[in-house]
Structures are given as structure tokens and as C-alpha cells.
Design an enzyme around this catalytic site. Sequence first.
Site, mmCIF file in Angstrom:
data_model
loop_
_atom_site.group_PDB
_atom_site.id
_atom_site.type_symbol
_atom_site.label_atom_id
_atom_site.label_comp_id
_atom_site.label_asym_id
_atom_site.label_seq_id
_atom_site.Cartn_x
_atom_site.Cartn_y
_atom_site.Cartn_z
ATOM 1 C CB THR A 96 76.935 65.292 92.433
ATOM 2 O OG1 THR A 96 76.634 64.539 91.266
ATOM 3 C CG2 THR A 96 75.814 66.279 92.712
ATOM 4 C CE LYS A 171 73.550 64.784 89.640
ATOM 5 N NZ LYS A 171 73.090 63.585 88.972
ATOM 6 C CE LYS A 246 77.012 64.607 96.793
ATOM 7 N NZ LYS A 246 77.953 63.893 95.955
HETATM 8 P P1 NAD Z 1 81.448 55.842 95.422
HETATM 9 O O1 NAD Z 1 81.438 56.085 96.888
HETATM 10 O O2 NAD Z 1 81.112 54.489 94.903
HETATM 11 O O3 NAD Z 1 82.901 56.252 94.816
HETATM 12 C C1 NAD Z 1 83.723 57.260 95.317
HETATM 13 C C2 NAD Z 1 85.158 56.738 95.263
HETATM 14 O O4 NAD Z 1 86.048 57.791 95.635
HETATM 15 C C3 NAD Z 1 85.418 55.570 96.215
HETATM 16 O O5 NAD Z 1 86.018 54.498 95.495
HETATM 17 C C4 NAD Z 1 86.362 56.163 97.266
HETATM 18 O O6 NAD Z 1 87.272 55.202 97.795
HETATM 19 C C5 NAD Z 1 87.073 57.225 96.446
HETATM 20 N N1 NAD Z 1 87.676 58.286 97.242
HETATM 21 C C6 NAD Z 1 87.130 59.003 98.248
HETATM 22 N N2 NAD Z 1 87.992 59.944 98.695
HETATM 23 C C7 NAD Z 1 89.115 59.820 97.944
HETATM 24 C C8 NAD Z 1 90.365 60.497 97.919
HETATM 25 N N3 NAD Z 1 90.618 61.505 98.770
HETATM 26 N N4 NAD Z 1 91.280 60.091 97.035
HETATM 27 C C9 NAD Z 1 91.038 59.077 96.162
HETATM 28 N N5 NAD Z 1 89.869 58.385 96.138
HETATM 29 C C10 NAD Z 1 88.930 58.764 97.023
HETATM 30 O O7 NAD Z 1 80.479 56.942 94.797
HETATM 31 P P2 NAD Z 1 79.824 56.936 93.328
HETATM 32 O O8 NAD Z 1 78.473 56.337 93.393
HETATM 33 O O9 NAD Z 1 80.805 56.446 92.340
HETATM 34 O O10 NAD Z 1 79.589 58.514 93.144
HETATM 35 C C11 NAD Z 1 80.649 59.391 92.830
HETATM 36 C C12 NAD Z 1 80.077 60.764 92.538
HETATM 37 O O11 NAD Z 1 79.139 60.676 91.472
HETATM 38 C C13 NAD Z 1 79.320 61.390 93.730
HETATM 39 O O12 NAD Z 1 79.612 62.755 93.785
HETATM 40 C C14 NAD Z 1 77.865 61.128 93.381
HETATM 41 O O13 NAD Z 1 76.992 62.087 93.953
HETATM 42 C C15 NAD Z 1 77.888 61.229 91.870
HETATM 43 N N6 NAD Z 1 76.815 60.484 91.171
HETATM 44 C C16 NAD Z 1 76.542 59.194 91.496
HETATM 45 C C17 NAD Z 1 75.528 58.523 90.815
HETATM 46 C C18 NAD Z 1 75.188 57.079 91.140
HETATM 47 O O14 NAD Z 1 74.131 56.609 90.684
HETATM 48 N N7 NAD Z 1 76.005 56.358 91.883
HETATM 49 C C19 NAD Z 1 74.799 59.175 89.801
HETATM 50 C C20 NAD Z 1 75.140 60.485 89.453
HETATM 51 C C21 NAD Z 1 76.156 61.132 90.152
#
Ligand code: NAD
Length: 297
Positions: A96, A171, A246
Site C-alpha cells: 500500500t 485502496k 498510514k
Molecule cells: P511487514 O513490515 O510485516 O513486512 C514488510 C517486509 O518488507 C519486512 O519483512 C521487511 O523486512 C521487508 N523489507 C523492508 N524493506 C525492504 C527492502 N528494501 N528489501 C527487502 N525487504 C524489505 O508489513 P506487512 O504487514 O506485511 O505489510 C506490507 C504491505 O502490505 C504494507 O504496505 C501494508 O500497508 C500493506 N497491507 C498490510 C495489511 C496487514 O494487515 N498487515 C493489510 C493490507 C495491506
Amino acid sequence: MASVGFIGLGNMGLPMAQNLIKAGHRVIGLDVSAAAVGKVKDAGGDAAADVADLARRSDVIVTMLPSGKEVREVYLGAAGIVAHAKAGAVLIDSSTIDVESARAVAKAAHEKGLLMVDAPVSGGVGGAQAGTLTFMVGGTDDAFAKAKPFLDAMGKTIVHAGGAGNGQAAKICNNMILGVSMIAVSEAFVLAEKLGLDAQKLFDISSKSSGQCWSMTTYCPVPGPVPTSPANRDYQAGFTAAMMLKDLRLAQEAAGSAGASTPLGAQAGSIYQRFVDSGEAGRDFSGIIRFLRNSPR
Ligand code: NAD
């Protein structure tokens, strides 16, 4: 079956990558966390040395990263995806992020002859694990058609929302409705308490009346009426207040650059900001009712 590179193996990305493996694809994982990559290997996937290595080896690349900053780095850097992807590769960003970054990355990919969609999700970690996510997809018809079989392996509802960036637009509009409606429903329950109206009675009436909405009937912020809602487990997330904040910020940024008037979205953002500042960033976003209950009038 395709070679699918997957970057960002966090709460959402890891189960999504695991579902691609279950669907029979060769998944090549990359994350700054070695432990996360280890879990992909445990599930039968492979690891990449870096972004360029992953890009060179993948027919399809999925990214699931925290924000627009990481997405720009991973796609647009000198050692990034756009510089190193195979000709004809399909790129899917499910993070997102802000509409502007989504459109900038898609433009750079398009200029290199790569197919790209922005495909943010709704459905949370539970939906990612069950493979029932909703994908809101922005991109050309061709890019959408090529990405769809891979989205089908991770989700249940796949909607083509229009050109590049329109997935992100959908979204943030959806989540602005959600942030505002959760506050509205919570305020109504707090007012009902003060007026001596039982919460279950308000639910029985409003869930069948014009106040009906998802924040009332599926994710009710008081314990009792909807046994599966986080209110029944001390507002354990679910979807955290930090994530709601966010998305509300992204909506305000977009409203600012598009010249849209969104006063309730702005107000919801400032209420969630105060909730997060009160130490509740990790609480489920429906816990906003406790903050409202304890706020002075
Ligand atoms: P998270 O923080 O658990 O996962 C993000 C991952 O990206 C981490 O494992 C981190 O180490 C990795 N990362 C960060 N920078 C990096 C880089 N430069 N290279 C490689 N890896 C890297 O977050 P999440 O909950 O999995 O969310 C991910 C996305 O999905 C976000 O944009 C969030 O807004 C969206 N989202 C999350 C949810 C939810 O319920 N968790 C729901 C809908 C959308």
C-alpha cells in the site's frame, strides 16, 4: 510454471509467497530479514543474493513492502528491478503506497517495455494466509491479464480498477471510508452508553437500519454482538491503528495533490494520530472506541 521473485516477506508477503509455492510456482524470496527468507526456503522456495539477482532470474516479480520509499528504491535504484528485469517480465507491487510513487514506478517500467500493475490488497494477514485476499489492480489490460493468474493464486477477488495507480487510489478511498466509519460507529456506541441504551440493543437496531455498515456488522467495536471482532480479545490487531493512520495519511496526501475536499478523512486522520500517540500504535484500529470513551468532550 513460472519463476516468481518475491521481495518483502513480512506478515503479508510470507504467506502470499507460500501460496504461490503451493500453486506450483518456483518462488525466489528476498527480504532484509534472513529469518524471513529462511521460511520461504523451508516452504520449498529459493533465495536471491540481491534485487538484481532476483530480477534476472524471475518471470514475474511481486513486491510487498512497507511504503513508497522502499518501493521506489527496490524498483528504480541502479541495482533495482527495472534495470535488471528480464524482457517481458511481469511486475506486481502489492504494497500500500502513495498514488504518485505507484505511477512513477509504472512509468519507468513501461519505458523499459516491462508490464507492471499496482495491486494493493484488502483482507489482512488472515486473508493472505487463506489465499482469499481482494486485489485492487491498476495497469494496462495486457499487464492485468498477465498478472491475473498469479493474483488468483493469492486471492479470491481480483478487480481491475483502471490504469496505473488506480489500485492504490481504490485502496486509499476504501480505507478512508473505513477509518471514518469506525469512528462514527464507535461514537454512536459511546453516546448510547451515556444515554443508558444497551450496546446489544443499538446493534440489533442499527445493524438492520440505515446505520448499517461493515464497521458495525463485521468488525463491531464493542464486545458481544459480533463474537469474531477484535473487541472480544482486548482489541488485539488485526489491522493496527498505525496501519490505519498510514492509509489515512496517504488519502490526505492524495486529496491534497488532487484538490479533493475530504474534511472527515482529515479529521479521522487527526483522531487516529492522537490514538497512536497515546501509545496504541499496535492496537487494533477498532480500539479507537476506548480512546473516544476516555476523551473529554
Ligand atoms: P511487514 O513490515 O510485516 O513486512 C514488510 C517486509 O518488507 C519486512 O519483512 C521487511 O523486512 C521487508 N523489507 C523492508 N524493506 C525492504 C527492502 N528494501 N528489501 C527487502 N525487504 C524489505 O508489513 P506487512 O504487514 O506485511 O505489510 C506490507 C504491505 O502490505 C504494507 O504496505 C501494508 O500497508 C500493506 N497491507 C498490510 C495489511 C496487514 O494487515 N498487515 C493489510 C493490507 C495491506
